[in-house]
Enzyme design. Structure first.
Site, PDB file in Angstrom:
ATOM      1  N   HIS A 210       0.851  -1.194   0.000  1.00 24.88           N
ATOM      2  CA  HIS A 210       0.000   0.000   0.000  1.00 24.88           C
ATOM      3  C   HIS A 210       0.883   1.239   0.000  1.00 24.88           C
ATOM      4  CE1 HIS A 210      -2.600   3.122   1.894  1.00 24.88           C
ATOM      5  NE2 HIS A 210      -3.514   2.553   1.150  1.00 24.88           N
ATOM      6  N   ASP A 244      -9.926  -4.817   8.660  1.00 24.43           N
ATOM      7  CA  ASP A 244      -9.780  -3.362   8.712  1.00 24.43           C
ATOM      8  C   ASP A 244      -8.932  -2.917   7.528  1.00 24.43           C
ATOM      9  OD1 ASP A 244     -11.191  -3.070  11.127  1.00 24.43           O
ATOM     10  OD2 ASP A 244      -9.410  -3.625  12.276  1.00 24.43           O
ATOM     11  N   LEU A 245      -9.518  -2.230   6.579  1.00 23.03           N
ATOM     12  CA  LEU A 245      -8.863  -1.886   5.328  1.00 23.03           C
ATOM     13  C   LEU A 245      -7.557  -1.139   5.569  1.00 23.03           C
ATOM     14  CD1 LEU A 245      -8.985  -1.839   2.233  1.00 23.03           C
ATOM     15  CD2 LEU A 245     -10.227   0.328   2.419  1.00 23.03           C
ATOM     16  N   ASP A 246      -6.463  -1.709   5.044  1.00 18.16           N
ATOM     17  CA  ASP A 246      -5.132  -1.093   5.090  1.00 18.16           C
ATOM     18  C   ASP A 246      -4.666  -0.783   6.514  1.00 18.16           C
ATOM     19  OD1 ASP A 246      -4.962  -1.141   2.303  1.00 18.16           O
ATOM     20  OD2 ASP A 246      -5.972   0.799   2.124  1.00 18.16           O
ATOM     21  N   GLU A 247      -5.151  -1.542   7.478  1.00 19.50           N
ATOM     22  CA  GLU A 247      -4.745  -1.315   8.855  1.00 19.50           C
ATOM     23  C   GLU A 247      -4.213  -2.586   9.517  1.00 19.50           C
ATOM     24  OE1 GLU A 247      -7.609   0.704  11.238  1.00 19.50           O
ATOM     25  OE2 GLU A 247      -7.969   2.286   9.765  1.00 19.50           O
TER      26      GLU A 247
END
Length: 303
Positions: A210, A244-247
Site C-alpha cells: 500500500h 480493517d482496510l489497510d490497517e
C-alpha cells in the site's frame, strides 16, 4: 495452534539441493524464566545444532518471541521433533510454527492493471533471490493486459470482479487458494478490497502493498493527491491483510524524500520503486519466518 510445513518442494532454476535437514522454529508465549534453556536443551537432546537464534521480550504485552534455525548433525530430521515441540508448547503455552527449510513457500500472486510488483517478484524468484514457488497468478484483468510478462508455466487465472458478482469471485479465489495449496497470498497491487470473510480466511498468510503518505491519501490517483498537497515524503507499506482496510499488522515500510520540482509522474515512478522493494522484503520475511504477528503489530527478526 501450530503450523507444520512438510510437503516436498519445487526448486527455482537457481537453487541447489540442500544436503542437511534444516528447520526454522518460531514461537510466542507468555514470558517466564526457562524458555530459552528448555528449547536449547530439547534440541540438544534430539541431536540438533542451533545455527541461528533471535528473541524478543515484549514488556508491554509480557509475551516472548523467538526464532531458532537448527539442523541435524547426522543430516537426518530429528526423530520425535514434533512430539517434543508439542510437549514444550503444552508446558509454556506456545503458539508455534515449524518450517522445513528445504521446502519452498507456495505463493499465489494477485494483480490488477499495474504489474510492476508482480514483475519484480517473478524476477527475484527466477534468479533465486526469493525461495518461493509461484503456484498461480490471479488478475481481475485478462491476460492481454499483462502481455509484456513471461509467465512461463505459471497458471494464469482471469477473475473479473463485478459489482453484483464480487461474492462469487471471492469464492472462486478461495477455491484457487485451496487447489494450489498456497501458503501465502500476495496482493501485488491487486486493487480490489477483500471482504471481511475472505480476509479472515486468509488471516496471517495474505500480504498487501500500500502507498503510505502523511497524510494518507485514499481512493483514486493517490500520487496526484500527494502532489496537490505538496508532500515531502512518499513511501510504501507492506502489511498483513485484515478486515480493517489497510490497517493490518505492518511488516515493512520505506520512504523517499521528494521536492517541489517533482511532477506527479516523478512521484509515480519513485513510488513504484519503493513499492517493489518493500513488498519483496516483506515476502522474504514471511518466507524465512522472520515475522510473527503480535496482536495489531508484528515482531520482525531482521537478517
Amino acid at each position: 495452534m501450530n503450523v507444520v510445513q512438510r510437503n516436498d518442494a519445487a526448486r527455482s532454476p537457481a537453487q541447489a539441493d540442500v544436503g542437511r535437514a534444516s528447520h526454522t522454529l518460531t514461537f510466542s508465549c507468555r514470558n517466564r524464566p526457562g524458555i530459552v534453556a528448555a528449547i536449547a536443551q530439547a534440541l540438544f537432546e534430539l541431536g540438533a545444532n542451533i545455527t541461528e537464534a533471535q528473541q524478543f521480550d515484549d514488556t508491554e504485552s509480557e509475551r516472548f518471541f523467538m526464532r531458532v534455525v537448527f539442523n541435524q548433525v547426522s543430516g537426518k530430521e530429528p526423530a520425535g521433533l514434533d512430539a517434543t515441540l508439542e510437549a514444550l508448547a503444552g508446558r509454556f503455552g506456545m503458539t508455534w510454527s515449524l518450517r522445513d527449510n528445504q521446502r519452498r513457500t507456495r505463493v499465489l500472486l494477485l494483480v490488477s492493471r499495474f504489474d510492476h510488483c508482480l514483475v519484480d517478484l517473478l524476477y527475484r524468484w527466477r534468479v533465486g533471490e526469493l525461495e518461493i514457488d509461484p503456484v498461480g497468478i490471479v488478475s481481475n484483468h485478462p491476460v492481454d493486459a499483462h502481455a509484456g510478462i513471461d509467465f512461463g508455466d505459471i497458471p494464469f487465472h482471469y477473475l473479473p470482479v463485478t459489482k453484483n458478482g464480487k461474492e462469487e469471485s471471492e469464492a472462486r479465489l478461495l477455491r484457487i487458494v485451496d487447489e494450489t495449496k498456497a501458503d501465502l497470498v500476495v496482493l501485488a497491487r491487486y486493487m480490489q478490497i477483500l471482504s471481511n470473510e475472505t480476509a479472515l480466511k486468509l488471516s496471517g498468510r495474505c500480504i498487501n502493498i500500500h502507498h503510505s503518505f502523511l497524510p494518507g491519501f485514499k481512493g483514486a490517483r493517490p500520487y496526484h493527491q500527494a502532489f496537490a498537497r505538496g508532500v515531502k515524503l512518499i513511501g510504501a507499506t507492506a502489511h498483513f491483510v485484515t478486515s480493517d482496510l489497510d490497517e493490518g499488522p505492518i511488516i515493512e515500510q520505506d520512504v523517499e524524500r521528494i521536492s517541489h520540482s517533482d511532477t506527479p509522474e516523478d512521484l509515480i515512478r519513485k513510488g513504484r520503486d519503493i513499492e517493489r522493494q518493500v513488498l519483496a522484503r516483506a515476502v522474504r520475511c514471511f518466507v524465512e519466518q522472520r515475522v510473527i504477528i503480535n496482536e495489531r503489530k508484528t515482531v520482525v527478526f531482521v537478517s
